[in-house]
Design a protein around this motif. Structure first.
Motif, PDB file in Angstrom:
ATOM      1  N   GLY A 113       0.829  -1.156   0.060  1.00  0.00           N
ATOM      2  CA  GLY A 113       0.103   0.001  -0.002  1.00  0.00           C
ATOM      3  C   GLY A 113       0.713   1.302   0.096  1.00  0.00           C
ATOM      4  N   PRO A 114       0.285   2.458   0.077  1.00  0.00           N
ATOM      5  CA  PRO A 114       0.939   3.648   0.066  1.00  0.00           C
ATOM      6  C   PRO A 114       2.028   4.090   1.014  1.00  0.00           C
ATOM      7  N   HIS A 115       1.734   3.275   2.251  1.00  0.00           N
ATOM      8  CA  HIS A 115       2.834   3.380   3.307  1.00  0.00           C
ATOM      9  C   HIS A 115       3.850   2.248   3.459  1.00  0.00           C
ATOM     10  N   GLY A 116       3.847   1.432   2.265  1.00  0.00           N
ATOM     11  CA  GLY A 116       4.675  -0.049   2.418  1.00  0.00           C
ATOM     12  C   GLY A 116       5.974   0.419   2.140  1.00  0.00           C
ATOM     13  N   ASP A 117       6.761  -0.565   2.334  1.00  0.00           N
ATOM     14  CA  ASP A 117       8.364  -0.707   2.461  1.00  0.00           C
ATOM     15  C   ASP A 117       8.681  -0.706   0.947  1.00  0.00           C
ATOM     16  N   SER A 118       9.328   0.045   0.348  1.00  0.00           N
ATOM     17  CA  SER A 118       9.937  -0.010  -1.188  1.00  0.00           C
ATOM     18  C   SER A 118      10.947  -1.148  -1.272  1.00  0.00           C
ATOM     19  N   SER A 119      11.753  -1.387  -0.137  1.00  0.00           N
ATOM     20  CA  SER A 119      12.871  -2.560  -0.048  1.00  0.00           C
ATOM     21  C   SER A 119      11.921  -3.829  -0.203  1.00  0.00           C
ATOM     22  N   PHE A 120      10.771  -4.113   0.640  1.00  0.00           N
ATOM     23  CA  PHE A 120      10.130  -5.235   0.157  1.00  0.00           C
ATOM     24  C   PHE A 120       9.574  -5.538  -1.030  1.00  0.00           C
ATOM     25  N   ILE A 121       9.385  -4.438  -1.683  1.00  0.00           N
ATOM     26  CA  ILE A 121       8.952  -4.716  -3.271  1.00  0.00           C
ATOM     27  C   ILE A 121       9.926  -5.041  -4.003  1.00  0.00           C
ATOM     28  N   ARG A 122      11.253  -4.277  -3.939  1.00  0.00           N
ATOM     29  CA  ARG A 122      12.378  -4.726  -4.680  1.00  0.00           C
ATOM     30  C   ARG A 122      12.942  -6.321  -4.404  1.00  0.00           C
ATOM     31  N   GLN A 123      12.740  -6.537  -3.231  1.00  0.00           N
ATOM     32  CA  GLN A 123      13.086  -8.004  -2.854  1.00  0.00           C
ATOM     33  C   GLN A 123      12.175  -8.966  -3.497  1.00  0.00           C
ATOM     34  N   LEU A 124      11.020  -8.687  -3.371  1.00  0.00           N
ATOM     35  CA  LEU A 124       9.828  -9.495  -4.074  1.00  0.00           C
ATOM     36  C   LEU A 124       9.984  -9.538  -5.615  1.00  0.00           C
ATOM     37  N   SER A 126       8.676  -8.097 -14.296  1.00  0.00           N
ATOM     38  CA  SER A 126       8.432  -8.311 -12.694  1.00  0.00           C
ATOM     39  C   SER A 126       7.955  -6.881 -12.107  1.00  0.00           C
ATOM     40  N   SER A 127       8.236  -5.662 -12.839  1.00  0.00           N
ATOM     41  CA  SER A 127       7.455  -4.421 -12.142  1.00  0.00           C
ATOM     42  C   SER A 127       5.983  -4.340 -12.790  1.00  0.00           C
ATOM     43  N   GLY A 128       5.596  -5.017 -13.826  1.00  0.00           N
ATOM     44  CA  GLY A 128       4.335  -5.145 -14.250  1.00  0.00           C
ATOM     45  C   GLY A 128       3.473  -5.897 -13.541  1.00  0.00           C
ATOM     46  N   VAL A 129       4.065  -7.176 -12.903  1.00  0.00           N
ATOM     47  CA  VAL A 129       3.466  -8.263 -12.208  1.00  0.00           C
ATOM     48  C   VAL A 129       3.286  -7.503 -10.579  1.00  0.00           C
ATOM     49  N   ILE A 130       4.303  -6.652 -10.433  1.00  0.00           N
ATOM     50  CA  ILE A 130       4.015  -6.262  -9.001  1.00  0.00           C
ATOM     51  C   ILE A 130       3.187  -5.018  -9.152  1.00  0.00           C
TER      52      ILE A 130
END
Length: 184
Positions: free
Chosen positions: A97-108, A140-144
Protein backbone atom coordinates in the motif's frame (compact mmCIF):
# COMPACT_ATOMS: atom_id res chain seq x y z
CA UNK A 1 2.54 -25.24 25.83
CA UNK A 2 0.64 -22.32 27.37
CA UNK A 3 3.75 -20.16 27.06
CA UNK A 4 3.91 -20.94 23.32
CA UNK A 5 0.29 -19.89 22.84
CA UNK A 6 0.88 -16.74 24.87
CA UNK A 7 3.98 -15.91 22.80
CA UNK A 8 2.11 -16.48 19.51
CA UNK A 9 -0.77 -14.34 20.74
CA UNK A 10 1.50 -11.52 21.89
CA UNK A 11 3.44 -11.48 18.61
CA UNK A 12 0.16 -11.52 16.71
CA UNK A 13 -1.15 -8.53 18.66
CA UNK A 14 2.10 -6.63 18.11
CA UNK A 15 2.06 -7.36 14.38
CA UNK A 16 -1.60 -6.38 14.07
CA UNK A 17 -0.88 -3.10 15.84
CA UNK A 18 1.88 -2.36 13.33
CA UNK A 19 -0.44 -3.20 10.41
CA UNK A 20 -3.07 -0.80 11.72
CA UNK A 21 -0.53 1.98 12.22
CA UNK A 22 0.96 1.45 8.75
CA UNK A 23 -2.41 2.12 7.16
CA UNK A 24 -2.15 5.71 8.38
CA UNK A 25 1.55 6.53 8.21
CA UNK A 26 4.94 5.34 6.97
CA UNK A 27 7.18 3.10 9.05
CA UNK A 28 9.60 5.94 9.90
CA UNK A 29 6.76 7.75 11.70
CA UNK A 30 5.84 4.80 13.94
CA UNK A 31 7.42 4.34 17.35
CA UNK A 32 7.60 1.41 19.74
CA UNK A 33 5.38 3.45 22.06
CA UNK A 34 2.74 3.75 19.32
CA UNK A 35 2.76 -0.01 18.82
CA UNK A 36 2.62 -0.72 22.56
CA UNK A 37 -0.35 1.60 23.05
CA UNK A 38 -2.20 0.10 20.10
CA UNK A 39 -1.43 -3.48 21.21
CA UNK A 40 -2.06 -2.69 24.90
CA UNK A 41 1.27 -4.13 25.99
CA UNK A 42 4.29 -2.90 27.95
CA UNK A 43 7.42 -1.71 26.17
CA UNK A 44 9.39 -4.47 27.89
CA UNK A 45 7.08 -7.02 26.29
CA UNK A 46 7.75 -5.55 22.86
CA UNK A 47 11.51 -5.53 23.46
CA UNK A 48 11.47 -9.15 24.59
CA UNK A 49 10.58 -10.06 20.98
CA UNK A 50 11.92 -7.26 18.78
CA UNK A 51 14.81 -4.81 18.87
CA UNK A 52 12.81 -1.96 17.30
CA UNK A 53 10.02 -1.20 14.83
CA UNK A 54 12.22 -2.03 11.84
CA UNK A 55 13.16 -5.42 13.31
CA UNK A 56 9.44 -6.15 13.71
CA UNK A 57 8.76 -5.23 10.09
CA UNK A 58 11.74 -7.28 8.91
CA UNK A 59 10.49 -10.29 10.87
CA UNK A 60 7.06 -10.00 9.26
CA UNK A 61 8.56 -9.62 5.79
CA UNK A 62 10.90 -12.57 6.30
CA UNK A 63 8.00 -14.81 7.27
CA UNK A 64 6.18 -13.86 4.08
CA UNK A 65 9.33 -14.28 1.97
CA UNK A 66 9.83 -17.78 3.36
CA UNK A 67 6.27 -18.64 2.36
CA UNK A 68 6.77 -17.16 -1.11
CA UNK A 69 10.08 -18.93 -1.68
CA UNK A 70 8.51 -22.23 -0.62
CA UNK A 71 5.54 -21.56 -2.91
CA UNK A 72 7.82 -20.76 -5.86
CA UNK A 73 9.39 -24.20 -5.48
CA UNK A 74 6.05 -25.91 -6.15
CA UNK A 75 4.82 -26.97 -9.56
CA UNK A 76 1.65 -24.79 -9.48
CA UNK A 77 3.46 -21.81 -8.00
CA UNK A 78 1.63 -19.13 -10.00
CA UNK A 79 -1.83 -19.78 -8.56
CA UNK A 80 -0.35 -20.56 -5.15
CA UNK A 81 1.42 -17.17 -4.97
CA UNK A 82 -1.87 -15.40 -5.70
CA UNK A 83 -3.56 -17.50 -3.01
CA UNK A 84 -0.76 -16.58 -0.60
CA UNK A 85 -1.32 -12.88 -1.31
CA UNK A 86 -5.06 -13.40 -0.84
CA UNK A 87 -4.54 -15.33 2.41
CA UNK A 88 -2.34 -12.52 3.77
CA UNK A 89 -4.59 -9.61 2.84
CA UNK A 90 -3.83 -7.41 5.86
CA UNK A 91 -0.09 -7.85 5.50
CA UNK A 92 -0.05 -7.32 1.74
CA UNK A 93 -2.29 -4.25 1.94
CA UNK A 94 0.22 -2.71 4.33
CA UNK A 95 3.39 -3.81 2.52
CA UNK A 96 2.13 -3.01 -0.99
CA UNK A 97 0.00 0.00 0.00
CA UNK A 98 0.87 3.70 0.05
CA UNK A 99 2.91 3.44 3.28
CA UNK A 100 4.55 0.16 2.30
CA UNK A 101 8.23 -0.60 2.29
CA UNK A 102 9.92 -0.10 -1.09
CA UNK A 103 12.74 -2.48 -0.13
CA UNK A 104 10.13 -5.20 0.36
CA UNK A 105 8.83 -4.63 -3.15
CA UNK A 106 12.37 -4.73 -4.59
CA UNK A 107 13.05 -8.01 -2.79
CA UNK A 108 9.74 -9.39 -4.00
CA UNK A 109 10.61 -8.50 -7.59
CA UNK A 110 13.81 -10.51 -7.55
CA UNK A 111 12.48 -13.63 -5.84
CA UNK A 112 11.68 -15.22 -9.18
CA UNK A 113 14.73 -13.94 -11.05
CA UNK A 114 16.81 -17.13 -11.19
CA UNK A 115 13.90 -19.37 -12.17
CA UNK A 116 12.78 -16.95 -14.88
CA UNK A 117 16.30 -16.61 -16.30
CA UNK A 118 16.69 -20.39 -16.47
CA UNK A 119 13.38 -20.85 -18.33
CA UNK A 120 13.91 -17.91 -20.67
CA UNK A 121 17.46 -18.92 -21.60
CA UNK A 122 16.12 -22.28 -22.70
CA UNK A 123 13.08 -20.81 -24.45
CA UNK A 124 14.92 -17.90 -26.11
CA UNK A 125 18.49 -19.11 -26.64
CA UNK A 126 19.37 -16.17 -28.92
CA UNK A 127 18.47 -13.53 -26.32
CA UNK A 128 21.45 -11.87 -24.69
CA UNK A 129 21.79 -11.88 -20.88
CA UNK A 130 21.40 -8.07 -20.92
CA UNK A 131 18.17 -8.27 -22.88
CA UNK A 132 16.82 -10.93 -20.51
CA UNK A 133 17.72 -8.70 -17.54
CA UNK A 134 15.79 -5.78 -19.01
CA UNK A 135 12.89 -8.02 -19.90
CA UNK A 136 12.76 -9.36 -16.35
CA UNK A 137 12.82 -5.82 -14.93
CA UNK A 138 9.91 -4.88 -17.18
CA UNK A 139 7.85 -8.00 -16.54
CA UNK A 140 8.43 -8.18 -12.80
CA UNK A 141 7.56 -4.52 -12.30
CA UNK A 142 4.34 -5.10 -14.23
CA UNK A 143 3.45 -8.12 -12.10
CA UNK A 144 4.09 -6.12 -8.93
CA UNK A 145 1.97 -3.30 -10.36
CA UNK A 146 -0.93 -5.68 -10.96
CA UNK A 147 -0.57 -7.09 -7.43
CA UNK A 148 -0.47 -3.57 -5.96
CA UNK A 149 -3.58 -2.62 -7.93
CA UNK A 150 -5.37 -5.79 -6.77
CA UNK A 151 -4.41 -5.25 -3.14
CA UNK A 152 -5.22 -1.51 -3.14
CA UNK A 153 -8.59 -2.18 -4.79
CA UNK A 154 -9.40 -4.31 -1.75
CA UNK A 155 -9.24 -7.54 -3.74
CA UNK A 156 -12.20 -6.73 -6.00
CA UNK A 157 -11.19 -9.49 -8.41
CA UNK A 158 -10.82 -13.16 -7.52
CA UNK A 159 -7.44 -14.87 -7.54
CA UNK A 160 -8.53 -16.63 -10.74
CA UNK A 161 -9.35 -13.33 -12.46
CA UNK A 162 -6.04 -11.76 -11.42
CA UNK A 163 -4.22 -14.90 -12.52
CA UNK A 164 -5.89 -14.71 -15.93
CA UNK A 165 -4.84 -11.06 -16.29
CA UNK A 166 -1.25 -11.76 -15.26
CA UNK A 167 -0.88 -14.79 -17.50
CA UNK A 168 -2.59 -13.03 -20.39
CA UNK A 169 -0.51 -9.87 -20.22
CA UNK A 170 2.69 -11.80 -19.53
CA UNK A 171 2.24 -14.22 -22.40
CA UNK A 172 0.36 -12.04 -24.93
CA UNK A 173 1.21 -8.43 -24.10
CA UNK A 174 -1.21 -5.87 -25.53
CA UNK A 175 -2.87 -8.53 -27.68
CA UNK A 176 -4.48 -9.77 -24.47
CA UNK A 177 -6.63 -6.60 -24.40
CA UNK A 178 -7.90 -7.25 -27.90
CA UNK A 179 -8.88 -10.81 -27.08
CA UNK A 180 -10.68 -9.72 -23.93
CA UNK A 181 -12.49 -6.67 -25.32
CA UNK A 182 -16.00 -6.88 -23.85
CA UNK A 183 -17.45 -4.44 -26.41
CA UNK A 184 -17.17 -6.99 -29.24
Amino acid sequence: MAADRRTKYTKSVIRQALFELLTDRPINKITVTDICKKADINRSTFYSYYEDVYALLTSIQNDLFEDIVFTLSKENWFEDVLKLVDDNKDLCQVLLGPHGDSSFIRQLIYLGYENSMKVWKETYPNATPELLDYFYAYMSSGVIGVLENWVCSDYKLSTQEVGKILMGVTMQGLNFLEENDTDK
